[in-house]
Write an enzyme that holds these catalytic residues in place. Structure first.
Site, mmCIF file in Angstrom:
data_model
loop_
_atom_site.group_PDB
_atom_site.id
_atom_site.type_symbol
_atom_site.label_atom_id
_atom_site.label_comp_id
_atom_site.label_asym_id
_atom_site.label_seq_id
_atom_site.Cartn_x
_atom_site.Cartn_y
_atom_site.Cartn_z
ATOM 1 N N ARG A 1 -31.230 -15.818 29.587
ATOM 2 C CA ARG A 1 -29.860 -16.278 29.819
ATOM 3 C C ARG A 1 -29.790 -17.786 30.008
ATOM 4 O O ARG A 1 -28.804 -18.408 29.667
ATOM 5 C CB ARG A 1 -29.283 -15.566 31.036
ATOM 6 C CG ARG A 1 -27.860 -15.991 31.333
ATOM 7 C CD ARG A 1 -27.227 -15.133 32.372
ATOM 8 N NE ARG A 1 -25.909 -15.661 32.701
ATOM 9 C CZ ARG A 1 -25.046 -15.049 33.466
ATOM 10 N NH1 ARG A 1 -25.324 -13.879 33.962
ATOM 11 N NH2 ARG A 1 -23.891 -15.597 33.733
ATOM 12 N N GLY B 1 -30.086 -16.608 37.887
ATOM 13 C CA GLY B 1 -30.769 -17.851 37.546
ATOM 14 C C GLY B 1 -31.810 -18.264 38.569
ATOM 15 O O GLY B 1 -32.322 -19.376 38.517
ATOM 16 N N CYS C 1 -24.963 -19.186 43.102
ATOM 17 C CA CYS C 1 -25.076 -20.050 41.929
ATOM 18 C C CYS C 1 -25.191 -21.511 42.357
ATOM 19 O O CYS C 1 -24.408 -21.984 43.175
ATOM 20 C CB CYS C 1 -23.837 -19.860 41.060
ATOM 21 S SG CYS C 1 -23.806 -20.905 39.595
ATOM 22 N N ASN D 1 2.916 -6.534 49.931
ATOM 23 C CA ASN D 1 3.554 -7.737 50.490
ATOM 24 C C ASN D 1 4.203 -8.589 49.403
ATOM 25 O O ASN D 1 5.188 -9.279 49.672
ATOM 26 C CB ASN D 1 2.540 -8.594 51.247
ATOM 27 C CG ASN D 1 2.029 -7.955 52.521
ATOM 28 O OD1 ASN D 1 0.864 -8.087 52.852
ATOM 29 N ND2 ASN D 1 2.884 -7.250 53.245
ATOM 30 N N GLY E 1 -20.388 -19.084 41.978
ATOM 31 C CA GLY E 1 -20.610 -17.898 42.782
ATOM 32 C C GLY E 1 -21.388 -18.259 44.040
ATOM 33 O O GLY E 1 -21.886 -19.376 44.181
ATOM 34 N N SER E 2 -21.542 -17.306 44.940
ATOM 35 C CA SER E 2 -22.195 -17.578 46.222
ATOM 36 C C SER E 2 -23.688 -17.851 46.075
ATOM 37 O O SER E 2 -24.290 -18.466 46.950
ATOM 38 C CB SER E 2 -21.963 -16.412 47.185
ATOM 39 O OG SER E 2 -22.505 -15.223 46.666
ATOM 40 N N GLY F 1 -4.520 -19.362 60.178
ATOM 41 C CA GLY F 1 -4.230 -18.036 59.644
ATOM 42 C C GLY F 1 -5.044 -16.921 60.284
ATOM 43 O O GLY F 1 -4.780 -15.748 60.054
ATOM 44 N N TYR G 1 -30.160 -10.595 48.426
ATOM 45 C CA TYR G 1 -29.289 -10.826 47.259
ATOM 46 C C TYR G 1 -29.765 -12.097 46.570
ATOM 47 O O TYR G 1 -30.006 -13.107 47.223
ATOM 48 C CB TYR G 1 -27.840 -10.969 47.736
ATOM 49 C CG TYR G 1 -26.841 -11.262 46.641
ATOM 50 C CD1 TYR G 1 -26.769 -10.483 45.495
ATOM 51 C CD2 TYR G 1 -25.957 -12.319 46.770
ATOM 52 C CE1 TYR G 1 -25.849 -10.742 44.501
ATOM 53 C CE2 TYR G 1 -25.023 -12.587 45.774
ATOM 54 C CZ TYR G 1 -24.976 -11.802 44.654
ATOM 55 O OH TYR G 1 -24.060 -12.066 43.664
ATOM 56 N N TRP G 2 -29.937 -12.040 45.257
ATOM 57 C CA TRP G 2 -30.400 -13.215 44.525
ATOM 58 C C TRP G 2 -29.658 -13.346 43.204
ATOM 59 O O TRP G 2 -29.155 -12.386 42.642
ATOM 60 C CB TRP G 2 -31.908 -13.173 44.294
ATOM 61 C CG TRP G 2 -32.397 -11.954 43.561
ATOM 62 C CD1 TRP G 2 -32.549 -11.807 42.216
ATOM 63 C CD2 TRP G 2 -32.774 -10.706 44.148
ATOM 64 N NE1 TRP G 2 -33.012 -10.553 41.919
ATOM 65 C CE2 TRP G 2 -33.160 -9.850 43.101
ATOM 66 C CE3 TRP G 2 -32.834 -10.223 45.456
ATOM 67 C CZ2 TRP G 2 -33.587 -8.550 43.319
ATOM 68 C CZ3 TRP G 2 -33.260 -8.928 45.669
ATOM 69 C CH2 TRP G 2 -33.646 -8.119 44.608
#
Length: 192
Positions: A106, A97, A7, A148, A4-5, A174, A93-94
């Site tokens: 955890r 862990g 992690c 699409n 994750g962003s 892109g 945001y945190w």
């Protein structure tokens, strides 16, 4: 274990793989288990969702639902204050862990009631306004991508979508490139 962003498990412990690979492998195992037993186990894509299209990709790869902590942390309705960081509005945001969250149960192996080392960071994400506006925009994008692919449902998306590995050059290609982009919100110009 994907990433994750917020992690840093892969950095600190050297385990895991890319989120897409982890998700595809788990969904494949889920499908094999379903064929053998008739028991369907829903799969959560936990982590790695940064852009709206990542949600559609996760669903196409087989996820039944997603963890969207980073996504929701950006909106007015999240419990953190909006702050100005270097001229840009952000929200805190945190990770679970992180030392800030102190979610020892955890991550601790038992015994001592302390977090032995962190597996997440304390960070900021770009502020995104109201949840109502953000979710509506996201849903339109997911539905448009499904259209699409010729899919009217998530199971149909999972059946019809074709995932292709692309290069970093293809990703740049892109988006807008080799033009001067007018920034309508600030009336400034930037070159891409």
């Amino acid at each position: 274990i994907g990433g994750g962003s917020i992690c840093i498990t892969r950095e600190t412990k050297g385990i895991g793989r890319g989120q897409a690979t982890a998700l595809i492998d788990v969904c494949r195992a889920r499908d094999e288990y379903y064929e053998e037993t008739g028991v369907y186990v829903p799969v959560c894509s936990d982590g790695g969702i940064v852009y709206d299209y990542h949600m559609t990709l996760a669903l196409a790869m087989g996820a039944d639902f997603m963890m969207l902590g980073r996504y929701f942390a950006r909106f007015d309705e999240s419990p953190t204050e909006r702050v100005n960081v270097n001229g840009q509005y952000m929200k805190e945001y945190w990770g679970e862990g992180s030392a800030r969250a102190r979610n020892w149960q955890r991550y601790d192996l038992g015994g001592a009631a302390k977090l032995s080392f962190v597996e997440g960071v304390d960070s900021y994400v770009p502020y995104a306004g109201t949840l109502h506006d953000g979710v509506n925009s996201t849903l339109y994008k997911v539905k448009s991508t499904m259209c699409n692919c010729g899919a009217n449902s998530i199971p149909e998306l999972q059946e019809k979508a074709r995932l292709t590995l692309v290069s970093s050059v293809s990703i740049v290609e892109g988006g807008a490139h080799d033009v001067v982009v007018k920034d309508q919100s600030h009336q400034s110009v930037s070159y891409r």
